[in-house]
Design a protein around this motif. Structure first.
Motif, PDB file in Angstrom:
ATOM      1  N   LYS A   2       0.638  -1.029  -0.072  1.00  0.00           N
ATOM      2  CA  LYS A   2      -0.042  -0.072   0.018  1.00  0.00           C
ATOM      3  C   LYS A   2       0.952   1.318   0.041  1.00  0.00           C
ATOM      4  N   SER A   3       0.315   2.220  -0.682  1.00  0.00           N
ATOM      5  CA  SER A   3       1.078   3.614  -0.786  1.00  0.00           C
ATOM      6  C   SER A   3       0.584   4.410   0.335  1.00  0.00           C
ATOM      7  N   LYS A   4       1.536   5.496   0.594  1.00  0.00           N
ATOM      8  CA  LYS A   4       1.105   6.406   1.544  1.00  0.00           C
ATOM      9  C   LYS A   4      -0.290   6.998   1.509  1.00  0.00           C
ATOM     10  N   ASN A   5      -0.777   7.023   0.470  1.00  0.00           N
ATOM     11  CA  ASN A   5      -2.150   7.708   0.016  1.00  0.00           C
ATOM     12  C   ASN A   5      -3.001   6.738   0.608  1.00  0.00           C
ATOM     13  N   ASP A   6      -2.891   5.277   0.155  1.00  0.00           N
ATOM     14  CA  ASP A   6      -3.773   4.386   0.770  1.00  0.00           C
ATOM     15  C   ASP A   6      -3.908   4.492   2.139  1.00  0.00           C
ATOM     16  N   HIS A   7      -2.777   4.424   2.970  1.00  0.00           N
ATOM     17  CA  HIS A   7      -2.854   4.499   4.453  1.00  0.00           C
ATOM     18  C   HIS A   7      -3.503   5.842   4.989  1.00  0.00           C
ATOM     19  N   ARG A   8      -3.560   6.998   4.041  1.00  0.00           N
ATOM     20  CA  ARG A   8      -4.160   8.309   4.485  1.00  0.00           C
ATOM     21  C   ARG A   8      -5.614   8.147   4.077  1.00  0.00           C
ATOM     22  N   LEU A   9      -5.996   7.256   3.224  1.00  0.00           N
ATOM     23  CA  LEU A   9      -7.376   7.135   2.859  1.00  0.00           C
ATOM     24  C   LEU A   9      -8.079   6.492   3.865  1.00  0.00           C
ATOM     25  N   LYS A  10      -7.542   5.308   4.608  1.00  0.00           N
ATOM     26  CA  LYS A  10      -7.836   4.666   5.355  1.00  0.00           C
ATOM     27  C   LYS A  10      -8.180   5.185   6.749  1.00  0.00           C
ATOM     28  N   ARG A  11      -7.198   6.143   7.070  1.00  0.00           N
ATOM     29  CA  ARG A  11      -7.273   7.105   8.333  1.00  0.00           C
ATOM     30  C   ARG A  11      -8.389   7.969   7.882  1.00  0.00           C
ATOM     31  N   LYS A  12      -8.407   8.486   6.737  1.00  0.00           N
ATOM     32  CA  LYS A  12      -9.677   9.494   6.760  1.00  0.00           C
ATOM     33  C   LYS A  12     -11.194   8.905   6.901  1.00  0.00           C
ATOM     34  N   LEU A  13     -11.083   7.562   6.370  1.00  0.00           N
ATOM     35  CA  LEU A  13     -12.386   6.872   6.545  1.00  0.00           C
ATOM     36  C   LEU A  13     -12.794   6.444   7.978  1.00  0.00           C
ATOM     37  N   SER A  14     -11.808   6.316   8.717  1.00  0.00           N
ATOM     38  CA  SER A  14     -11.989   6.029  10.110  1.00  0.00           C
ATOM     39  C   SER A  14     -12.452   7.207  11.001  1.00  0.00           C
ATOM     40  N   ILE A  15     -11.764   8.407  10.393  1.00  0.00           N
ATOM     41  CA  ILE A  15     -11.994   9.623  11.228  1.00  0.00           C
ATOM     42  C   ILE A  15     -13.547  10.252  10.873  1.00  0.00           C
ATOM     43  N   ARG A  16     -13.678   9.776   9.444  1.00  0.00           N
ATOM     44  CA  ARG A  16     -15.334  10.292   8.990  1.00  0.00           C
ATOM     45  C   ARG A  16     -16.360   9.509   9.665  1.00  0.00           C
ATOM     46  N   LYS A  17     -16.042   8.201  10.093  1.00  0.00           N
ATOM     47  CA  LYS A  17     -17.293   7.665  10.423  1.00  0.00           C
ATOM     48  C   LYS A  17     -17.669   8.322  11.975  1.00  0.00           C
ATOM     49  N   ASN A  18     -16.855   9.249  12.685  1.00  0.00           N
ATOM     50  CA  ASN A  18     -16.954  10.076  13.978  1.00  0.00           C
ATOM     51  C   ASN A  18     -17.643  11.476  13.491  1.00  0.00           C
TER      52      ASN A  18
END
Length: 115
Positions: A2-18
């Motif tokens: 996974k690239s840096k951007n893939d990891h960022r998008l995963k963090r983004k989705l977990s943040i957007r849940k809340n």
């Protein structure tokens, strides 16, 4: 791998849940590319963008990236206060809170926005 951007998008989705914005307390969403930075105030209940601004509209070619983020924060705070918005929920979109993101947030706070 996974690239840096893939990891960022995963963090983004977990943040957007809340994190969610309302008409009284909209979500301040940030996007940062290599060259530019974009900020929006979003009312998620009505799916509307209340205020949007990018550093492209500021036309600061000679300024460094962090300096441009500071200018963007000042202008964004002015636009938000013109719409009578003082409280926001900060959505950093999975980016670390340093550099341009921190400079923008600190300047927007100085301009009158409360996170």
């Amino acid at each position: 791998m996974k690239s840096k951007n893939d990891h960022r998008l995963k963090r983004k989705l977990s943040i957007r849940k809340n994190v969610s914005g309302t008409a009284l307390k909209p979500r301040l969403a940030i996007f940062r590319s290599n060259a530019h930075m974009f900020a929006q105030l979003i009312d998620d209940e009505n799916s509307k963008t209340l205020v949007g601004l990018s550093d492209i509209k500021l036309k600061t070619k000679e300024a460094k990236k962090v300096e441009t983020a500071v200018l963007l924060g000042k202008e964004f705070a002015k636009l938000a206060s013109a719409k009578k918005i003082t409280e926001v929920v900060f959505d950093r979109s999975g980016y670390k809170f340093h550099g341009r993101i921190k400079a923008f947030a600190d300047t927007a706070r100085e301009g009158g926005l409360k996170f």
